[in-house]
Design a protein around this motif. Sequence first.
Motif, PDB file in Angstrom:
ATOM      1  N   ASN A   1      -8.152   0.551  -0.971  1.00 15.01           N
ATOM      2  CA  ASN A   1      -7.541   1.861  -1.160  1.00 15.01           C
ATOM      3  C   ASN A   1      -6.071   1.812  -0.777  1.00 15.01           C
ATOM      4  O   ASN A   1      -5.719   1.263   0.262  1.00 15.01           O
TER       5      ASN A   1
ATOM      6  N   HIS B   1      -2.716   4.419  -0.386  1.00 18.82           N
ATOM      7  CA  HIS B   1      -2.248   5.803  -0.329  1.00 18.82           C
ATOM      8  C   HIS B   1      -0.762   5.822  -0.664  1.00 18.82           C
ATOM      9  O   HIS B   1       0.009   5.050  -0.106  1.00 18.82           O
ATOM     10  N   THR B   2      -0.360   6.733  -1.581  1.00 22.32           N
ATOM     11  CA  THR B   2       1.038   6.833  -1.995  1.00 22.32           C
ATOM     12  C   THR B   2       1.452   8.301  -2.076  1.00 22.32           C
ATOM     13  O   THR B   2       0.619   9.203  -1.979  1.00 22.32           O
TER      14      THR B   2
ATOM     15  N   SER C   1      -6.750   6.233  -9.857  1.00 26.89           N
ATOM     16  CA  SER C   1      -5.970   7.136  -9.007  1.00 26.89           C
ATOM     17  C   SER C   1      -6.558   8.538  -8.987  1.00 26.89           C
ATOM     18  O   SER C   1      -7.025   9.032 -10.010  1.00 26.89           O
TER      19      SER C   1
ATOM     20  N   LYS D   1      -5.891  12.524  -6.800  1.00 24.80           N
ATOM     21  CA  LYS D   1      -5.050  13.318  -5.912  1.00 24.80           C
ATOM     22  C   LYS D   1      -5.910  13.958  -4.823  1.00 24.80           C
ATOM     23  O   LYS D   1      -7.012  14.419  -5.089  1.00 24.80           O
ATOM     24  N   TYR D   2      -5.393  13.955  -3.598  1.00 31.05           N
ATOM     25  CA  TYR D   2      -6.047  14.637  -2.475  1.00 31.05           C
ATOM     26  C   TYR D   2      -5.281  15.916  -2.185  1.00 31.05           C
ATOM     27  O   TYR D   2      -4.244  15.898  -1.549  1.00 31.05           O
TER      28      TYR D   2
ATOM     29  N   ARG E   1      -0.860  13.659  -1.290  1.00 34.64           N
ATOM     30  CA  ARG E   1      -0.765  12.238  -1.578  1.00 34.64           C
ATOM     31  C   ARG E   1      -1.802  11.862  -2.625  1.00 34.64           C
ATOM     32  O   ARG E   1      -2.720  12.614  -2.887  1.00 34.64           O
ATOM     33  N   LYS E   2      -1.603  10.697  -3.188  1.00 35.22           N
ATOM     34  CA  LYS E   2      -2.583  10.140  -4.109  1.00 35.22           C
ATOM     35  C   LYS E   2      -3.262   8.964  -3.430  1.00 35.22           C
ATOM     36  O   LYS E   2      -2.639   8.225  -2.663  1.00 35.22           O
ATOM     37  N   VAL E   3      -4.525   8.798  -3.750  1.00 30.94           N
ATOM     38  CA  VAL E   3      -5.266   7.637  -3.301  1.00 30.94           C
ATOM     39  C   VAL E   3      -5.600   6.824  -4.538  1.00 30.94           C
ATOM     40  O   VAL E   3      -6.070   7.353  -5.538  1.00 30.94           O
ATOM     41  N   HIS E   4      -5.321   5.546  -4.464  1.00 24.44           N
ATOM     42  CA  HIS E   4      -5.578   4.629  -5.574  1.00 24.44           C
ATOM     43  C   HIS E   4      -6.619   3.623  -5.098  1.00 24.44           C
ATOM     44  O   HIS E   4      -6.424   2.965  -4.076  1.00 24.44           O
ATOM     45  N   SER E   5      -7.726   3.513  -5.816  1.00 27.82           N
ATOM     46  CA  SER E   5      -8.800   2.596  -5.442  1.00 27.82           C
ATOM     47  C   SER E   5      -8.899   1.483  -6.459  1.00 27.82           C
ATOM     48  O   SER E   5      -9.027   1.739  -7.658  1.00 27.82           O
TER      49      SER E   5
ATOM     50  N   ASP F   1      -7.460   7.030  11.929  1.00 30.00           N
ATOM     51  CA  ASP F   1      -6.031   6.985  11.644  1.00 30.00           C
ATOM     52  C   ASP F   1      -5.289   7.713  12.762  1.00 30.00           C
ATOM     53  O   ASP F   1      -5.402   8.923  12.914  1.00 30.00           O
TER      54      ASP F   1
END
Length: 120
Positions: A2, A4-5, A34, A36-37, A46-50, A96
């Motif tokens: 994963n 995060h961007t 991708s 969006k959260y 942010r976006k999470v890309h898996s 985190d």
Amino acid sequence: MNIHTHIDVGEVTVFYKEFDSPSGDEFKNVTAYSFKYDGLEWKTARKVHSALIYGLKPNTKYLTKVYYNKQYWTNGIYKTLPSDPSIPIRMINAGDSGYTEGAVNLSKIVATLNPDIFFM
């Protein structure tokens, strides 16, 4: 894996190859899915890309590089699990804690424990 961007980042590609392979070996790559959260953080979205990396050999180190916005942003070295399930694995699981002095110090302490897996 994963990544995060910032919300504006579009496509993310993960490049990978065996860490101990000759320097001329080419990287394989996968494109991350991708999503969006909304509302995850109070300051910004942010976006999470898996990215699913498959076909890896057991007990092998891999070099990964994350690419988006026309440049490489980060890299990492990961080791896959052994194929023998009876081999013990040292694992650390943490939340985190942000990027504070305390969090950095905790990461340094965790590194001295030499875990096989560190989930954060």
